[in-house]
Design a protein around this motif. Structure first.
Motif, PDB file in Angstrom:
ATOM      1  N   PRO A 116       0.830  -1.204   0.000  1.00 38.94           N
ATOM      2  CA  PRO A 116       0.000   0.000   0.000  1.00 38.94           C
ATOM      3  C   PRO A 116       0.864   1.254   0.000  1.00 38.94           C
ATOM      4  CG  PRO A 116       0.175  -0.861   2.221  1.00 38.94           C
ATOM      5  CD  PRO A 116       0.893  -1.845   1.340  1.00 38.94           C
ATOM      6  N   ALA A 117       0.287   2.359  -0.491  1.00 41.35           N
ATOM      7  CA  ALA A 117       0.971   3.655  -0.475  1.00 41.35           C
ATOM      8  C   ALA A 117       0.251   4.566   0.511  1.00 41.35           C
ATOM      9  CB  ALA A 117       0.965   4.275  -1.869  1.00 41.35           C
ATOM     10  N   THR A 118       0.972   5.014   1.522  1.00 39.60           N
ATOM     11  CA  THR A 118       0.368   5.879   2.543  1.00 39.60           C
ATOM     12  C   THR A 118       0.381   7.336   2.100  1.00 39.60           C
ATOM     13  OG1 THR A 118       2.498   6.170   3.641  1.00 39.60           O
ATOM     14  CG2 THR A 118       1.113   4.338   4.394  1.00 39.60           C
ATOM     15  N   HIS A 119      -0.407   8.131   2.792  1.00 49.36           N
ATOM     16  CA  HIS A 119      -0.450   9.580   2.571  1.00 49.36           C
ATOM     17  C   HIS A 119       0.957  10.157   2.700  1.00 49.36           C
ATOM     18  CE1 HIS A 119      -1.249  13.828   3.374  1.00 49.36           C
ATOM     19  NE2 HIS A 119      -2.520  13.647   3.028  1.00 49.36           N
ATOM     20  N   ASN A 120       1.684   9.703   3.693  1.00 47.50           N
ATOM     21  CA  ASN A 120       3.029  10.208   3.972  1.00 47.50           C
ATOM     22  C   ASN A 120       3.992   9.920   2.824  1.00 47.50           C
ATOM     23  OD1 ASN A 120       5.118  11.287   5.826  1.00 47.50           O
ATOM     24  ND2 ASN A 120       5.874   9.181   5.788  1.00 47.50           N
ATOM     25  N   THR A 121       3.963   8.686   2.310  1.00 49.14           N
ATOM     26  CA  THR A 121       4.869   8.318   1.231  1.00 49.14           C
ATOM     27  C   THR A 121       4.566   9.098  -0.040  1.00 49.14           C
ATOM     28  OG1 THR A 121       5.160   6.090   2.138  1.00 49.14           O
ATOM     29  CG2 THR A 121       5.674   6.402  -0.190  1.00 49.14           C
ATOM     30  N   ILE A 122       3.288   9.267  -0.362  1.00 46.36           N
ATOM     31  CA  ILE A 122       2.896  10.033  -1.548  1.00 46.36           C
ATOM     32  C   ILE A 122       3.376  11.477  -1.424  1.00 46.36           C
ATOM     33  CG2 ILE A 122       0.917  10.907  -2.855  1.00 46.36           C
ATOM     34  CD1 ILE A 122      -0.528   8.280  -2.086  1.00 46.36           C
ATOM     35  N   ALA A 123       3.204  12.054  -0.243  1.00 47.92           N
ATOM     36  CA  ALA A 123       3.627  13.432  -0.023  1.00 47.92           C
ATOM     37  C   ALA A 123       5.141  13.575  -0.170  1.00 47.92           C
ATOM     38  CB  ALA A 123       3.174  13.909   1.353  1.00 47.92           C
ATOM     39  N   LYS A 124       5.895  12.667   0.425  1.00 49.42           N
ATOM     40  CA  LYS A 124       7.355  12.731   0.328  1.00 49.42           C
ATOM     41  C   LYS A 124       7.817  12.572  -1.116  1.00 49.42           C
ATOM     42  CE  LYS A 124       8.845  11.310   4.959  1.00 49.42           C
ATOM     43  NZ  LYS A 124       9.650  10.317   5.731  1.00 49.42           N
ATOM     44  N   MET A 125       7.235  11.628  -1.807  1.00 48.30           N
ATOM     45  CA  MET A 125       7.626  11.387  -3.192  1.00 48.30           C
ATOM     46  C   MET A 125       7.353  12.606  -4.064  1.00 48.30           C
ATOM     47  SD  MET A 125       6.290   8.352  -5.695  1.00 48.30           S
ATOM     48  CE  MET A 125       6.928   8.172  -7.365  1.00 48.30           C
ATOM     49  N   GLU A 169      -3.510  17.143  -4.495  1.00 49.48           N
ATOM     50  CA  GLU A 169      -2.504  17.972  -5.169  1.00 49.48           C
ATOM     51  C   GLU A 169      -1.231  17.175  -5.424  1.00 49.48           C
ATOM     52  OE1 GLU A 169       0.051  22.116  -4.439  1.00 49.48           O
ATOM     53  OE2 GLU A 169      -1.544  21.523  -3.046  1.00 49.48           O
ATOM     54  N   ASN A 170      -0.782  16.423  -4.422  1.00 48.64           N
ATOM     55  CA  ASN A 170       0.429  15.630  -4.583  1.00 48.64           C
ATOM     56  C   ASN A 170       0.239  14.518  -5.610  1.00 48.64           C
ATOM     57  OD1 ASN A 170       2.085  17.017  -2.741  1.00 48.64           O
ATOM     58  ND2 ASN A 170       1.244  15.872  -0.999  1.00 48.64           N
ATOM     59  N   ALA A 171      -0.929  13.888  -5.569  1.00 48.66           N
ATOM     60  CA  ALA A 171      -1.206  12.814  -6.520  1.00 48.66           C
ATOM     61  C   ALA A 171      -1.246  13.352  -7.949  1.00 48.66           C
ATOM     62  CB  ALA A 171      -2.525  12.129  -6.167  1.00 48.66           C
ATOM     63  N   ARG A 172      -1.868  14.499  -8.136  1.00 50.62           N
ATOM     64  CA  ARG A 172      -1.924  15.091  -9.478  1.00 50.62           C
ATOM     65  C   ARG A 172      -0.542  15.501  -9.956  1.00 50.62           C
ATOM     66  NH1 ARG A 172      -7.496  18.670  -8.780  1.00 50.62           N
ATOM     67  NH2 ARG A 172      -8.928  16.976  -9.380  1.00 50.62           N
ATOM     68  N   LYS A 173       0.265  15.981  -9.057  1.00 51.81           N
ATOM     69  CA  LYS A 173       1.628  16.371  -9.414  1.00 51.81           C
ATOM     70  C   LYS A 173       2.397  15.155  -9.924  1.00 51.81           C
ATOM     71  CE  LYS A 173       5.768  18.534  -7.406  1.00 51.81           C
ATOM     72  NZ  LYS A 173       6.323  19.158  -6.170  1.00 51.81           N
ATOM     73  N   LEU A 174       2.302  14.052  -9.212  1.00 55.04           N
ATOM     74  CA  LEU A 174       2.985  12.833  -9.630  1.00 55.04           C
ATOM     75  C   LEU A 174       2.384  12.265 -10.915  1.00 55.04           C
ATOM     76  CD1 LEU A 174       3.404  11.123  -6.141  1.00 55.04           C
ATOM     77  CD2 LEU A 174       5.218  12.096  -7.554  1.00 55.04           C
ATOM     78  N   SER A 175       1.076  12.333 -11.029  1.00 55.89           N
ATOM     79  CA  SER A 175       0.414  11.854 -12.237  1.00 55.89           C
ATOM     80  C   SER A 175       0.875  12.633 -13.463  1.00 55.89           C
ATOM     81  CB  SER A 175      -1.111  11.954 -12.081  1.00 55.89           C
ATOM     82  OG  SER A 175      -1.773  11.515 -13.248  1.00 55.89           O
ATOM     83  N   ASN A 176       1.035  13.937 -13.305  1.00 56.55           N
ATOM     84  CA  ASN A 176       1.498  14.770 -14.419  1.00 56.55           C
ATOM     85  C   ASN A 176       2.923  14.418 -14.840  1.00 56.55           C
ATOM     86  OD1 ASN A 176      -0.911  16.182 -14.583  1.00 56.55           O
ATOM     87  ND2 ASN A 176      -0.252  17.796 -13.179  1.00 56.55           N
ATOM     88  N   LEU A 177       3.687  13.858 -13.909  1.00 56.59           N
ATOM     89  CA  LEU A 177       5.047  13.419 -14.224  1.00 56.59           C
ATOM     90  C   LEU A 177       5.061  12.072 -14.945  1.00 56.59           C
ATOM     91  CD1 LEU A 177       6.941  14.323 -10.906  1.00 56.59           C
ATOM     92  CD2 LEU A 177       7.067  15.527 -13.104  1.00 56.59           C
ATOM     93  N   GLY A 178       3.952  11.345 -14.878  1.00 51.39           N
ATOM     94  CA  GLY A 178       3.865  10.046 -15.530  1.00 51.39           C
ATOM     95  C   GLY A 178       3.643   8.876 -14.602  1.00 51.39           C
ATOM     96  N   VAL A 179       3.507   9.164 -13.290  1.00 53.71           N
ATOM     97  CA  VAL A 179       3.229   8.098 -12.327  1.00 53.71           C
ATOM     98  C   VAL A 179       1.774   7.650 -12.479  1.00 53.71           C
ATOM     99  CG1 VAL A 179       3.098   7.513  -9.878  1.00 53.71           C
ATOM    100  CG2 VAL A 179       4.974   8.947 -10.726  1.00 53.71           C
ATOM    101  N   HIS A 180       1.546   6.348 -12.451  1.00 49.64           N
ATOM    102  CA  HIS A 180       0.189   5.817 -12.597  1.00 49.64           C
ATOM    103  C   HIS A 180      -0.393   5.474 -11.231  1.00 49.64           C
ATOM    104  CE1 HIS A 180      -3.207   3.716 -14.374  1.00 49.64           C
ATOM    105  NE2 HIS A 180      -2.981   2.727 -13.523  1.00 49.64           N
ATOM    106  N   PHE A 181      -1.605   5.948 -10.977  1.00 45.36           N
ATOM    107  CA  PHE A 181      -2.297   5.624  -9.733  1.00 45.36           C
ATOM    108  C   PHE A 181      -3.356   4.560 -10.003  1.00 45.36           C
ATOM    109  CE2 PHE A 181      -0.226   9.419  -8.413  1.00 45.36           C
ATOM    110  CZ  PHE A 181      -0.121   9.340  -7.031  1.00 45.36           C
TER     111      PHE A 181
END
Length: 423
Positions: A116-125, A169-181
């Motif tokens: 699983p991916a926690t809120h904390n890990t997503i934010a740090k990444m 916001e963090n998830a969208r930022k990573l998604s825009n980089l190419g990370v898949h959720f």
């Protein structure tokens, strides 16, 4: 006469030894080779769902993947190191060492799955923090991803109160980089870990280089019941297992495939886009509607009813009659309606006959090549339970294929060839 099953036989052990098997303790039953040759890093963070990660590791291995687990200290509070090592057949990476496992220079990963991916890990990444083995591995993975050398998938799991604007916001930022959720399983006010099949398929889809990626494809399957009255209906014995296997194969290859399944009570266990049609009329209207929506292809494996009562009785016919004559009339040819509604749609047709020679079957199937580029022809005597043999009939010739999953793969291969020809 078969023996009668009993409750005791289901719930009470009779002290019988297990059936012998050639599988070793760490082996997994192979489902497919879709991930053969792929290395997957399974990054486990500190959520309670970490307890399920050995199942995920073994699920990936069932499709041929090599799996290495990275685990945070918090994650190892919820899942034992030994369980992960048993499931992956590899040591767990839990600290930063001189060997720099988080960089994976000597054996790069094709995909990173954070589950699983926690809120904390997503934010740090999202904010470039690399202060643990997990976040350091992800920082390196982002670099590799931006260079086109790997893929990253994140399966967020958390309580509903943690779903806030910062997370989005963090998830969208990573998604825009190419990370898949990967979409979490919604339930009990929480983002829950998806089923293992969903996670494995998500990995397969993101790694797929098939020309079918993002192509809209309709697969029909199962019977198409015709009502006699408000209770009774005429239905055939087909249940749609081959159609489900075809849709699953297309989904793995990255296609936007939908299974339109006639109501025969059976439902596929695999998670995929599914529409159930209760009657022939509902099937016909749904198929034609989908065709008009602009599909790349339609795979017509449904066992469509050839006849229907001239008029269904409203309510229930009174039982106890000495006889019940039924006036049956032909149904419309739905594949023809669909192909006429969408002339650019590539069509795969099916033909099933019994008590004919293969030559006779091929001759009949070839007549469908006016609409279809491929006709999958089968005989009743070649279909036994889960086993099936089909003749793949095209204008170029005939190719025999053994097994449902092999038939599904052959159909997907054919569609890939058609997709490659599109300029």
């Amino acid at each position: 006469m078969t023996s009668r099953p009993t409750a005791a036989g289901l719930f009470d052990w009779n002290f019988q030894a297990p059936t012998p098997s050639d599988m070793g303790d760490h082996d997994v039953p192979v489902i497919s080779n879709r991930l053969a040759g792929k290395r997957v890093a399974l990054l486990v963070t500190g959520g309670i769902a970490a307890m399920k990660t050995p199942q995920i590791a073994r699920g990936l291995r069932r499709h041929g993947a090599e799996v290495v687990a990275f685990a945070s200290d918090d994650a190892l509070r919820y899942v034992a190191r030994e369980a992960l090592e048993w499931a992956t057949c590899s040591p767990v990476v839990s600290t930063l060492t001189w060997a720099a496992e988080h960089l994976s220079d000597n054996a790069p990963f094709d995909a990173y799955l954070v589950a699983p991916a926690t809120h904390n890990t997503i934010a740090k990444m999202a904010n470039g923090i690399a202060d643990t083995v997990i976040t350091s591995a992800l920082a390196s993975a982002l670099g590799r991803m931006e260079q086109g050398h790997t893929k990253i998938l994140i399966a967020p799991t958390m309580h509903g109160t943690l779903h806030n604007s910062v997370l989005v916001e963090n998830a969208r930022k990573l998604s825009n980089l190419g990370v898949h959720f990967v979409a979490p399983r919604d339930g009990y006010g929480k983002h829950n870990l998806p089923d293992t099949d969903v996670l494995c398929t998500s990995v397969g889809r993101i790694l797929s280089e098939s020309p079918l990626r993002n192509k809209s494809i309709m697969v029909t399957a199962g019977p198409t019941p015709v009502p006699i009255d408000g209770v009774r209906r005429i239905v055939n014995r087909f249940r749609g297992r081959l159609g489900a296997a075809i849709a699953e194969e297309l989904i793995w290859r990255g296609a936007d495939a939908e299974l339109i399944l006639g109501d025969g009570a059976w439902r596929p266990k695999t998670t995929l886009p599914l529409t159930i049609t209760r009657t022939f009329d509902e099937y016909r209207d749904t198929v034609v509607d989908r065709a008009r929506s602009g599909l790349f292809a339609g795979v017509f494996s449904a066992g469509v009813a050839d006849y229907r009562p001239a008029e269904a009785v409203q309510g229930k016919i009174t039982s106890g009659q000495a006889s019940l004559p039924l006036n049956l009339v032909p149904t419309e040819k739905v594949i023809d309606l669909a192909c006429e509604a969408a002339q650019s749609m590539r069509c795969i047709a099916f033909k099933y006959l019994e008590q004919v020679t293969e030559e006779e079957l091929i001759n009949v199937a070839s007549k469908r090549l006016n609409h279809a580029s491929l006709v999958v022809a089968t005989r009743g005597e070649d279909t036994q339970g889960k086993e099936q043999r089909a003749l793949m009939v095209t204008k170029a010739g005939v190719t025999p294929v053994e097994g449902k999953y092999q038939i599904a793969a052959a159909i997907a291969d054919h569609l890939e060839t058609l997709a490659s020809e599109v300029k």
